[in-house]
Each structure stands twice: as structure tokens, then as C-alpha cells.
Design a protein around this motif. Structure first.
Motif, short mmCIF file in Angstrom:
data_model
loop_
_atom_site.label_atom_id
_atom_site.label_comp_id
_atom_site.label_asym_id
_atom_site.label_seq_id
_atom_site.Cartn_x
_atom_site.Cartn_y
_atom_site.Cartn_z
N ARG A 189 7.62 -17.62 16.77
CA ARG A 189 7.00 -17.07 16.09
C ARG A 189 6.87 -16.49 15.19
O ARG A 189 7.89 -15.17 15.32
N PRO A 190 6.14 -15.89 13.35
CA PRO A 190 5.97 -15.49 12.97
C PRO A 190 6.24 -13.51 13.38
O PRO A 190 5.30 -13.59 14.25
N GLY A 191 6.87 -12.88 13.06
CA GLY A 191 6.93 -11.41 13.78
C GLY A 191 5.89 -10.50 12.68
O GLY A 191 6.26 -9.69 11.45
N THR A 192 4.77 -11.21 12.98
CA THR A 192 3.87 -10.00 12.38
C THR A 192 4.01 -8.90 12.98
O THR A 192 3.76 -7.95 13.63
N GLY A 193 3.15 -8.03 11.77
CA GLY A 193 3.14 -6.49 12.15
C GLY A 193 3.48 -5.57 11.52
O GLY A 193 2.77 -5.59 9.61
N ARG A 194 3.62 -4.30 11.39
CA ARG A 194 3.93 -3.79 10.16
C ARG A 194 4.79 -2.78 10.22
O ARG A 194 4.38 -1.84 11.69
N CYS A 195 5.09 -2.24 9.64
CA CYS A 195 6.67 -0.95 9.19
C CYS A 195 5.90 -0.42 7.66
O CYS A 195 6.10 -0.95 6.58
N GLU A 196 6.14 0.42 7.75
CA GLU A 196 5.51 2.42 7.15
C GLU A 196 6.60 3.31 6.82
O GLU A 196 7.54 3.51 7.91
N VAL A 197 7.21 3.45 5.82
CA VAL A 197 8.13 3.93 5.70
C VAL A 197 7.26 5.79 5.02
O VAL A 197 6.48 6.02 4.49
N VAL A 198 7.39 6.68 5.41
CA VAL A 198 7.09 7.65 5.85
C VAL A 198 8.30 9.14 5.00
O VAL A 198 8.45 9.65 5.63
N VAL A 199 7.48 9.73 3.82
CA VAL A 199 9.12 10.58 3.22
C VAL A 199 8.70 11.57 3.49
O VAL A 199 6.60 12.44 3.27
N PHE A 200 8.98 12.30 3.52
CA PHE A 200 8.75 14.10 3.99
C PHE A 200 8.63 15.46 3.09
O PHE A 200 7.86 16.26 3.48
N GLY A 201 8.66 15.06 2.19
CA GLY A 201 8.41 15.83 0.73
C GLY A 201 9.76 15.04 -0.62
O GLY A 201 10.36 14.11 -0.07
N PRO A 202 9.66 16.10 -1.51
CA PRO A 202 10.50 15.28 -2.96
C PRO A 202 12.18 15.77 -2.57
O PRO A 202 12.95 15.29 -3.19
N GLU A 251 0.58 -1.15 0.28
CA GLU A 251 -0.24 -0.26 -0.06
C GLU A 251 0.43 1.32 -0.06
O GLU A 251 1.89 1.30 0.64
N ILE A 252 0.04 2.47 -0.91
CA ILE A 252 1.05 3.59 -0.58
C ILE A 252 -0.56 5.31 -0.32
O ILE A 252 -1.25 4.16 -1.10
N VAL A 253 0.35 5.70 0.37
CA VAL A 253 -1.07 6.48 0.49
C VAL A 253 -0.44 7.73 0.28
O VAL A 253 1.02 8.27 0.88
N TYR A 254 -0.69 8.81 -0.47
CA TYR A 254 -0.41 10.16 -0.68
C TYR A 254 -0.70 11.14 0.19
O TYR A 254 -2.32 10.83 0.05
N PHE A 255 -0.46 11.86 0.54
CA PHE A 255 -1.25 13.09 1.77
C PHE A 255 -0.09 14.42 0.52
O PHE A 255 0.53 14.92 1.45
N ASP A 256 -1.51 15.21 0.74
CA ASP A 256 -1.88 16.08 -0.27
C ASP A 256 -2.41 17.43 0.27
O ASP A 256 -3.14 17.32 0.82
N GLU A 257 -1.09 18.54 -0.35
CA GLU A 257 -2.09 19.78 0.97
C GLU A 257 -2.86 20.19 0.42
O GLU A 257 -3.13 20.63 -0.71
N ASP A 258 -4.00 21.21 0.77
CA ASP A 258 -4.72 22.17 0.12
C ASP A 258 -4.41 22.85 -1.29
O ASP A 258 -3.67 23.50 -1.08
N GLY A 259 -5.55 22.47 -2.00
CA GLY A 259 -4.37 23.49 -3.21
C GLY A 259 -4.38 22.62 -4.32
O GLY A 259 -3.84 22.95 -5.40
N ALA A 260 -3.62 21.15 -3.79
CA ALA A 260 -3.37 20.37 -4.87
C ALA A 260 -4.09 20.37 -5.52
O ALA A 260 -5.71 19.09 -5.16
N GLY A 288 5.37 11.68 -9.57
CA GLY A 288 6.55 12.93 -11.00
C GLY A 288 6.84 13.86 -9.36
O GLY A 288 7.80 14.04 -9.64
N ASP A 289 5.40 14.05 -8.55
CA ASP A 289 5.76 15.12 -7.49
C ASP A 289 4.57 14.62 -6.44
O ASP A 289 3.96 13.80 -6.63
N TYR A 290 5.09 14.86 -4.93
CA TYR A 290 4.02 15.05 -4.33
C TYR A 290 4.37 16.10 -2.66
O TYR A 290 5.58 16.30 -2.57
N ASP A 291 3.61 15.56 -2.25
CA ASP A 291 3.75 16.56 -0.44
C ASP A 291 4.59 15.42 0.61
O ASP A 291 5.12 15.18 0.61
N VAL A 292 3.13 14.46 1.05
CA VAL A 292 3.79 13.70 1.77
C VAL A 292 3.55 12.42 1.78
O VAL A 292 2.38 12.17 1.06
#
Length: 369
Positions: free
Chosen positions: A128-141, A21-30, A95-99
């Protein structure tokens, strides 16, 4: 489909070529985002993560041998966190993103996939299996930026991402605690210099959280008061170690700081986690945090390596005893010297700090522009 949050951030989920999964967070005006397809030919995500229980310390240890081959300090033109171009596809197809937030390609924890692990001769069988989830948060381009270079508006967007992902990950089966953090600087062990952080959905309550909850419980039983409120009140009244203070947050060096540079950020109102903050508290965080981060970089006249760690209440236990707070600390003790965990710290867990907390607080106050 894009969704607009209360503060104007537009949230757009999508999928990468291997199903992450990937989730884009675009600021107002985009403009509304139509997610670009991931052009890469990626194999399905495969991990060998497992959990083992240490019977001496009564703590879980994550074994993640598959991470040995993860990307390590690539050249700027090979950065996997930069926006994709016509000539090179990265972890972010846009090609571009905010967060942007996406599942880590080399996670310490992931869905177990139904694996069955054999006994390896433990005193108490726990493997036991290492269940869970790890996500990356990119602060800007911008590859060459840092968190301190962000605008208050961008910090607000990052805070929205942390908040929404905390809600989403807390709702996953088996999640016991959500941990948002940033590592900055090669001295800390960063493997990708592009400004980013991570979020872990942990299948257990961390050892440090459990110990702090025990302290908070004992303090309440002894005094009838909230431990974190008493700590904040004592720091505000003394003023010796307060670095900066706003309407909703106070930043201070703790009296028993373990690290040469260490600053804690407390909201004035007791809340358990990021989703519990009001809009005013979220708006007030960015300017104060940026102010302190920029002071940290002026402390030695060079970018300060640090870990920035959000402490949130566990999902199911101790929420009435917990308090949201942010702790930032660094291994740098002088312009040309780092603190290494020596015999007392690594062997016995007894920290020895070479710098008085009051001195660090005074120097940070003096580092104001």
C-alpha cells in the motif's frame, strides 16, 4: 500569520514553491517575520513510497526508490539548508533564521495521492502507499556548526519546534507514532552536513517500540511497577554508569549498551511524550544535553558521529506504559575504528559490544571541562 509560544518563540508558517509547508521558529526579541517568497520553479512533489509487510518478522518495510536521487554531500556553497541569498535560492527562502522546519523534498513517507498499487505476489497481500510525513528540522543558519555548538536558549527553541511538530503530526489522520531524531557525521550516513534533524509521522508503531511496550507490560503484570522508573532508579542508586544528572533529567550509559558509546536521557517525571514536559523540564534539558554532547566530542578528541533518537509514546496505544526518553549512540569505538554490524548483529540481531558500559561512563565523567 506569526504566533508566539509560551516561552517567547514566534512561530510563522509559510509555503514553498511546490506547496510544501515551512515553519519558522524565531526566538524572543526577533521582529515579526514576513515570510520571503520561494523564488524557485519547482515541480510538484512526487514520491513512489510504499509499505510492504514482512510476514516472518511481522514488521512493515518502507520502499522508497525515489530517494536514490536525493542530494548527497553537496559543497558548502551549494547547501540546500543554508539561508537563501540574492544569488542562490535554497530550501529556506529567508536570509536568516533561528530554527526552521519544512517538509522533506525527498520524503520516505508522504501523502498517498490516491494511488492504487498492484499485487506483486506477496504471501500476505499488504502492499500500500507509504502514507505519512517527513520533515527536516534545521537547528540554525551556521553551516559549520553542530548541535553541541548551540546555546541553551537555542536548544530550548529546537525543543519547542519538536514539541509543536509532535502535536501537529500526531493530529494528522493515520499517524500512529512521531519520531524526532538527528544523524550526525558521515560515518553515520549523513548526506547533508549542515546541522539538522528530522521528524517522521509514521503510519504504524515501530517494531522496537512494540517490543519495548511488551516488556513494559510484562514487567507491570509481574511486579506492579513501571519498568522505566525501575531502570532509572537502579541506575541512579548504582551510580556506576551515570554520566550527568540535573534537577529534572539523568543521563546514563545503559547496563546492556549495544553500541560502543551509548547514553540515555530520562526525565525524572514519567511523561509519555515531548508535549507532556513542563516548562521547567524543558528548560533543564538543554544544559544537561549540551554538557554530555561536548563530553562525547572530547571522548576521542574529534567530533563523534552519532544518532540521537527521541522515544515517544505511540499516538493511540500503550501510552500508559510508555515513557519519553532520548537515546544517543555512536558507531565509533576508538579514535581510528568504527563498529560495523557483523554477522551476529546483522544476521541474528545479537549485539556484541567491545567496550564495557562502565568504562564508557567513567570516561565520559572524566571528560567534563
Amino acid at each position: 500569520m506569526s504566533r508566539t509560544a509560551a516561552d517567547g518563540v514566534r512561530v510563522t508558517p509559510a509555503r514553498l514553491a511546490d506547496g510544501r509547508e515551512i515553519v519558522y521558529f524565531d526566538e524572543d526579541g526577533a521582529p515579526p517575520r514576513v515570510p520571503e517568497p520561494d523564488r524557485r520553479d519547482l515541480p510538484p512533489l512526487s514520491t513512489a513510497s510504499e509499505l510492504r509487510f514482512d510476514p516472518l518478522l511481522r514488521e512493515w518495510v518502507v520502499i522508497a526508490s525515489h530517494r536514490q536521487g536525493r542530494t548527497h554531500m553537496p559543497a558548502a556553497d551549494a547547501c540546500p539548508l543554508c539561508p537563501s541569498t540574492a544569488d542562490r535560492a535554497t530550501e529556506v527562502p529567508a536570509g536568516d533564521y533561528d530554527v526552521v522546519v519544512f517538509e522533506n523534498r525527498f520524503p520516505s513517507l508522504a501523502a498517498d495521492g490516491g494511488r492504487v498499487l498492484d499485487d506483486v505476489g506477496e504471501v500476505e497481500r499488504s502492499r500500500r502507499p507509504g502514507t505519512g510525513r517527513c520533515e527536516v528540522v534545521v537547528f540554525g543558519p551556521d553551516h559549520n556548526a553542530s548541535f553541541a555548538d548551540l546555546t541553551p536558549r537555542r536548544v530550548r527553541t529546537v525543543l519547542e519546534a519538536w514539541t509543536r511538530r509532535t502535536r501537529a503530526l500526531s493530529a494528522l489522520p493515520g499517524t500512529e507514532q512521531v519520531y524526532c531524531f538527528e544523524n550526525r557525521g558521515a560515518e553515520i550516513g549523513v548526506t547533508l552536513p549542515h546541522p539538522h534533524g528530522q521528524i517522521y509521522a509514521l503510519p504504524f508503531v515501530t517494531p522496537r517500540t512494540r517490543r519495548i511496550l511488551d516488556s513494559a507490560r510484562a514487567h507491570r503484570e509481574r511486579t506492579g511497577r513501571d519498568l522505566f522508573a525501575d531502570v532509572l532508579r537502579a541506575e541512579q542508586e548504582a551510580g556506576l554508569r551515570v554520566v550527568a544528572r540535573g534537577e529534572h533529567w539523568t543521563a546514563f550509559v545503559p547496563a546492556a549498551a549495544r553500541w560502543p558509546v551509548e547514553v540515555h536521557f530520562y526525565p525524572h517525571r514519567p511523561v509519555p511524550d515531548l508535549p507532556a514536559l513542563t516548562d521547567a523540564e524543558r528548560d533543564g534539558f538543554g544544559p544537561l544535553y549540551l554538557d554530555v554532547l561536548r563530553r562525547l566530542d572530547r571522548l576521542f578528541g574529534l567530533p563523534l558521529p552519532y544518532i540521537s533518537a527521541w522515544h515517544q509514546a505511540p499516538v493511540r496505544t500503550g501510552r500508559d506504559l510508555s515513557r519519553l526518553r532520548l537515546e544517543v549512540f555512536s558507531v565509533r569505538r576508538a579514535p581510528d575504528r568504527l563498529k560495523y554490524l557483523a554477522g551476529t548483529e546483522s544476521g541474528m540481531g545479537v549485539f556484541v559490544n567491545d567496550v564495557a558500559p562502565e568504562t564508557v561512563a567513567r570516561r565520559l565523567r572524566e571528560a567534563a571541562p
